[in-house]
Design an enzyme around this catalytic site. Sequence first.
Site, PDB file in Angstrom:
ATOM      1  N   GLU A  44       0.845  -1.202   0.000  1.00  0.00           N
ATOM      2  CA  GLU A  44       0.000   0.000   0.000  1.00  0.00           C
ATOM      3  C   GLU A  44       0.870   1.237   0.000  1.00  0.00           C
ATOM      4  OE1 GLU A  44      -2.982   0.113   3.082  1.00  0.00           O
ATOM      5  OE2 GLU A  44      -3.286  -2.052   2.794  1.00  0.00           O
ATOM      6  N   PRO A 228      43.747  25.577  31.940  1.00  0.00           N
ATOM      7  CA  PRO A 228      44.375  24.676  32.897  1.00  0.00           C
ATOM      8  C   PRO A 228      44.176  23.186  32.624  1.00  0.00           C
ATOM      9  CG  PRO A 228      42.355  25.586  33.800  1.00  0.00           C
ATOM     10  CD  PRO A 228      42.543  26.230  32.454  1.00  0.00           C
ATOM     11  N   ASP A 251      53.192  22.666  25.157  1.00  0.00           N
ATOM     12  CA  ASP A 251      53.762  22.280  26.446  1.00  0.00           C
ATOM     13  C   ASP A 251      53.137  20.997  26.964  1.00  0.00           C
ATOM     14  OD1 ASP A 251      55.434  24.372  26.669  1.00  0.00           O
ATOM     15  OD2 ASP A 251      54.137  25.585  27.939  1.00  0.00           O
ATOM     16  N   LYS A 273      58.330  21.181  29.235  1.00  0.00           N
ATOM     17  CA  LYS A 273      59.255  20.960  30.330  1.00  0.00           C
ATOM     18  C   LYS A 273      58.450  20.361  31.456  1.00  0.00           C
ATOM     19  CE  LYS A 273      60.092  25.185  29.669  1.00  0.00           C
ATOM     20  NZ  LYS A 273      60.371  26.594  29.783  1.00  0.00           N
ATOM     21  N   GLY A 304      50.016  25.924  28.627  1.00  0.00           N
ATOM     22  CA  GLY A 304      49.026  25.642  29.661  1.00  0.00           C
ATOM     23  C   GLY A 304      48.659  26.934  30.385  1.00  0.00           C
ATOM     24  N   GLY A 305      47.407  27.040  30.812  1.00  0.00           N
ATOM     25  CA  GLY A 305      46.991  28.204  31.592  1.00  0.00           C
ATOM     26  C   GLY A 305      47.070  29.475  30.772  1.00  0.00           C
ATOM     27  N   ASP A 306      47.655  30.498  31.371  1.00  0.00           N
ATOM     28  CA  ASP A 306      47.837  31.781  30.691  1.00  0.00           C
ATOM     29  C   ASP A 306      49.314  31.951  30.348  1.00  0.00           C
ATOM     30  OD1 ASP A 306      46.617  34.694  30.271  1.00  0.00           O
ATOM     31  OD2 ASP A 306      48.653  34.858  31.060  1.00  0.00           O
ATOM     32  N   ALA A 335      45.992  28.501  35.960  1.00  0.00           N
ATOM     33  CA  ALA A 335      45.685  27.394  36.876  1.00  0.00           C
ATOM     34  C   ALA A 335      45.073  27.900  38.181  1.00  0.00           C
ATOM     35  CB  ALA A 335      46.943  26.583  37.151  1.00  0.00           C
ATOM     36  N   MET A 385      53.698  25.605  41.084  1.00  0.00           N
ATOM     37  CA  MET A 385      54.923  24.793  41.092  1.00  0.00           C
ATOM     38  C   MET A 385      55.378  24.461  42.503  1.00  0.00           C
ATOM     39  SD  MET A 385      56.934  26.671  37.973  1.00  0.00           S
ATOM     40  CE  MET A 385      56.424  28.353  38.256  1.00  0.00           C
ATOM     41  N   GLY A 414      43.905  20.064  38.413  1.00  0.00           N
ATOM     42  CA  GLY A 414      42.679  20.852  38.454  1.00  0.00           C
ATOM     43  C   GLY A 414      41.974  20.939  37.106  1.00  0.00           C
TER      44      GLY A 414
END
Length: 487
Positions: A44, A228, A251, A273, A304-306, A335, A385, A414
């Site tokens: 159908e 972070p 990094d 590093k 990483g971070g700023d 961070a 650190m 974090g």
Amino acid sequence: MDRLPIFLSLQDKPCLVIGGGDVAARKIALLRRTGAAISVLAQEFNASLLQQVAAGQLTRVEQSYGSEIIRQFWLVIAATDDAAFNHRIAADAAAASRFCNVVDDNAASSFILPAIVDRSPVLIAIGTEGNAPVLAQQLKNQIEAWLPARIGALAAQAGRWRKLVQKRFSGLRERRRFWQDFFTGPIAEHLLAGRQAAAEKAMRAQLVGTVVTPATSRGEAWIVGAGPGDPGLMTLRGQNLVGRADIILYDRLVSEPILDLARKEAELIFVGKSAGSNAMSQDAINALLVRLVREGNRVCRLKGGDPFVFGRGGEEALALAAAGLPFQIVPGISAALGCAAYAGIPLTLRGVSGSVTLATAKLDSDLGPDWPQLLNAGHTLALYMGVSSIADIGEQLLHRGLPPDLPVAIVENGTTPQQRTIISSAIALARDAAAAKIVSPAMVFIGESIRAASKLQWFEQSLADRSAVLDGGFGSHIDCARLIETG
Ligand code: SAH
């Protein structure tokens, strides 16, 4: 990935749909947009399909179903309301090496139809491998809302100009850069706004322009903060630049999903590093950056971070400036900010902490001899650190006469799914940190506002909830043993 998303060219290719109801009609409508030659086999037909058959837009298969019919088609869609029959069709299709979709039956289908955002020629297919079709639909709606309405027209116009651009810029790299700038530049703006004539005029000026070396062929450095850890915490501008770079110097603390934003031809160079071992000296990184930009590359220096908070971005920018090379700097969430937010530690808190200092764990040399007064006056210290000197930090606090119960928090990894927050105090810090076996990267926070964290554990709580659901238990890895009550 269980299934490979591909874009099939179905123009004039015979495709078979079995079933003539509304569900089949929807699949047929989709196939028709591709220009497929569609045959329909059904007992159908609904009214709309009958009309399409009458108009010669569909071919009605007159015979009844037999497995031999399948070989004539490239694709088969089983859309009857008889599940057993649909399965039989799928089995016959598999035996004949034809792809078959069984409507609403992911497991039985050898191909499935994604949710589609269609701004042809721009097409976005969204799939959840059958797990969550409603989610796919919601994503589609969000993308529809976010995508410029004329993105299709923009892509089509770019397609029409391809040959001209090829003639004007013979080098592959030059051409790619032209297009990279094109899609974020004024001509694209004109097209997206529907100003075709203005776009054509601007394009002519670009292509016949007397500029011998287009500004776009110069090398440039972008020093970009990646945030972070949580890739969602990176700026849109940073993401955009990662996607445009020829070379990315990154990094250790830059997360995978962020690197995934790179173009597939981009070269990724790890220059990270980690504490103790230097993969590359800072001088060598500066020199590499300068050399690559001089060679004409667009280099994204991803940190990483700023970049300007203990990231040595300042030194790299100075090296570029000294070499007279162009650069841009894109901030990232440092961070201290990321970890504080994700651990529920207000860096300032009305009536409790009125200022905050970012420093490393070398308290005396970073902050001068008066740092204990700061803490006494309602202050938060955020230390980078510090992992190797955590025990020492506790000792210094006590030695300088700060109260033994002065709150200290350690936030390890974090903003990532591995985040751990240890809430401790000046006197217990060494013992708590040793017991928790803290590893790098970690931030150390000191100050009265940390007491609020006992009420603000939202992120690790959500991680714990998720793992409880996954384990079927109620395990939590938040170490609240030494949570200090407010007041
Ligand atoms: N430019 C970076 C800091 C680089 S120094 C920034 O603005 O965040 C490296 C230190 O940052 C680490 O030793 C650690 O103290 C801190 N750090 C970076 N990422 C972190 C994270 N996800 N969790 C905790 N600490 C982090």
